[in-house]
Design an enzyme around this catalytic site. Structure first.
Site, PDB file in Angstrom:
ATOM      1  N   CYS A  70      -9.005 -35.778  49.062  1.00  0.00           N
ATOM      2  CA  CYS A  70      -9.883 -36.473  48.119  1.00  0.00           C
ATOM      3  C   CYS A  70     -11.230 -35.766  48.016  1.00  0.00           C
ATOM      4  CB  CYS A  70     -10.065 -37.925  48.539  1.00  0.00           C
ATOM      5  SG  CYS A  70     -10.737 -38.128  50.197  1.00  0.00           S
ATOM      6  N   GLU A  88     -10.510 -46.387  48.477  1.00  0.00           N
ATOM      7  CA  GLU A  88     -11.011 -45.016  48.370  1.00  0.00           C
ATOM      8  C   GLU A  88     -10.042 -44.271  47.476  1.00  0.00           C
ATOM      9  OE1 GLU A  88     -11.404 -41.513  48.154  1.00  0.00           O
ATOM     10  OE2 GLU A  88     -10.407 -41.371  50.096  1.00  0.00           O
TER      11      GLU A  88
END
Length: 532
Positions: free
Chosen positions: A322, A288
């Protein structure tokens, strides 16, 4: 430390404006206790051993770089090899324990984490600079990830599914089985949830784990391991090795004893890991790698709602998520009105010591991050951008030893500018004007990232167009509590699109645990053995 009190209000990323006097008093008490714990030395966890190592590094607070939060060993390649050996030795017993007993232990660990929520959150505020409510949310998310993955294992009966048979004497089933030993390389920004979440996914599936936390945030990873140990998870099932990526991370990447790997971090490192880890033979890897997440504001939007949601997503934890909103595309006809409202709301943010109740935005994690912020401000000014708010670093007596940027909003740059493309991970938001929703969608999708996105529109046709067209794993519509942020275990999946999650889905969703398992088809003639 025992629990200070049972939380009266469940803190999630959608309740960060919650005001609860008992909660605040409990946090104040936890902060005072945390201060007494600062500067302690902690070991690595390798099998049943608490290993100190030959050298230590200092885990310093971004609030005050002279404040040592904790000291940890500088792990070596040999330490990693020993941890892998311990995990390998523990794997058969953990696998054979069966999924029912495993989820009992992980649910017990979740309960311990919730009971220690204030203790862990106060330490987190010192370690990474999260405000008190963000820190409480991070800790409770970790507990909920353990609960959610356990529930998925239970809901799917251990992922054993009967299949068709060619005769009455034949019994065929599909069984998902653990791989063995998983490495987890976790980031600083969710120091417990993004260490504990992936580790929990691997553990509930029957794998064992070697965790390397960010050197900016090893303490909360250690505390997660502490909760597992106190809940009764056997030695060797979870191992913690601290130290630099050049040695500890490299050994996890290169060692053939690692059967699978989870990495959360930068796009550059994630892509390199994805290529190198699978170079010699296929091994599962979950990467990720961030996002450059857009929000779209159309002429039909509620401007107050849009400004609130974008402000919270752009500047929560200094944009160091993120899923943070870092670029906005607003229809030209309403751009002045929207920017005025956004600046008004962002001007109300209190920047300072995140352990204090009144603070909403604390420091960025380190000097390198602060340098990225100041470089982006200089670049925006150089290239004709208008600094609508912020663009400064605080240097008053309470902040001069830390890394405290101000929430910054920039207009006037062309939408082709680098600052609309590159992830910065700092509280820096660029706003561009567009002539239509289709132009906004085209710009939003023109990125190697594809993690989150949001829209503010009260035109049903526009909303439908957005949902059908946007290329992002997590999308939000008219969400005041966060334009692009706020996924929670069991409430929303946290998927990826394009380069944000190159191995399919990230965490939080119903398909996560299966990534830690591999399928075996079993056909048995005659009497079928009992289910595991």
């Amino acid at each position: 430390m025992a629990s200070t009190t049972t939380p009266r209000l469940k803190i999630t990323y959608a309740t960060l404006s919650a005001d609860n006097e008992e909660l605040q008093a409990s946090f104040d008490q936890a902060v005072e206790h945390a201060r007494s714990e600062l500067g302690r030395s902690y070991p690595m966890l390798i099998g049943s051993e608490e290993r100190s190592g030959d050298e230590q590094f200092e885990d310093r607070s971004p609030i005050d770089r002279e404040l040592v939060v904790a000291r940890f060993p500088v792990g070596t390649r040999q330490d990693v090899q020993d941890a892998i050996d311990a995990a390998r030795a523990a794997f058969p017993g953990w696998r054979d324990l069966g999924w029912r007993r495993r989820i009992e232990l992980l649910r017990a660990a979740a309960d311990l984490i919730s009971a220690r929520q204030f203790e862990y959150a106060a330490l987190m505020s010192f370690e990474v600079g999260k405000n008190r409510l963000e820190a409480l949310g991070d800790v409770e998310e970790t507990a909920d990830l353990l609960r959610y993955y356990s529930a998925e294992m239970e809901r799917n009966a251990g992922f054993v599914r009967p299949m068709g048979s060619l005769s009455p004497a034949e019994h065929t089933r599909s069984v998902l089985k653990p791989h063995g030993v998983w490495a987890v390389i976790s980031p600083f920004n969710f120091p417990m949830a993004l260490a504990g979440g992936p580790a929990a996914g691997a553990l509930v599936a029957g794998n064992t784990v070697v965790l390397k936390p960010s050197s900016d945030a090893p303490l909360l990873a250690y505390k997660f391991g502490e909760a597992l140990r106190d809940a009764g998870v056997p030695s060797g099932c979870f191992n913690l090795v601290t130290g630099p990526g050049e040695t500890v991370g490299a050994e996890l990447e290169e060692n053939p004893g690692i059967d699978g790997l989870v990495f959360t971090g930068s796009y550059e490192v994630g892509m390199r890991l994805h290529a190198s880890f699978t170079r010699d033979y296929p091994r599962p890897i979950i990467t990720e790698m961030g996002g450059k997440n857009p929000a779209i504001v159309t002429a039909s939007a509620d401007m107050d709602e849009a400004a609130e949601g974008i402000m919270r997503s752009a500047f929560g934890f200094d944009g160091q998520k993120c899923s943070a909103n870092s670029r906005v595309y607003v229809e030209r006809s309403v751009a002045p009105q929207f920017v005025t409202k956004l600046v008004e709301k962002a001007r109300g943010i209190t920047v300072g010591d995140p352990t204090q109740r009144q603070t909403w935005m604390g420091p960025v994690i380190n000097e390198r991050a602060l340098g990225k912020f100041t470089a982006a401000v200089d670049e925006a000014k150089r290239d004709g951008g208008q600094i609508e708010l912020g663009g400064e670093v605080l240097h008053d007596p309470d902040t001069e030893r830390g890394y405290f940027p101000t929430p910054t909003i920039v207009t006037g740059l062309p939408t082709s500018h680098r600052l609309f493309r590159d992830e910065l991970f700092v509280p820096f938001l660029v706003v561009g004007q567009v002539d239509s929703l289709d132009q906004a969608l085209e710009l939003s999708n023109a990125t190697p990232y594809g993690l989150t996105a949001g829209i503010f529109s009260h035109d049903p046709a526009q909303v439908r167009r957005f949902l059908d067209t946007i290329q992002a794993g997590v999308v939000y519509v008219n969400r005041r509590s966060g334009a692009t942020t706020g996924a929670w275990p069991g409430i929303q999946s946290f998927g990826g699109w394009k380069g944000s999650g190159s191995s399919g889905k990230s965490g939080l969703g119903p398909y996560y645990v299966q990534q830690f398992l591999r399928e075996q088809s079993q056909t048995v003639m005659g009497e079928e053995p009992p289910a595991p």
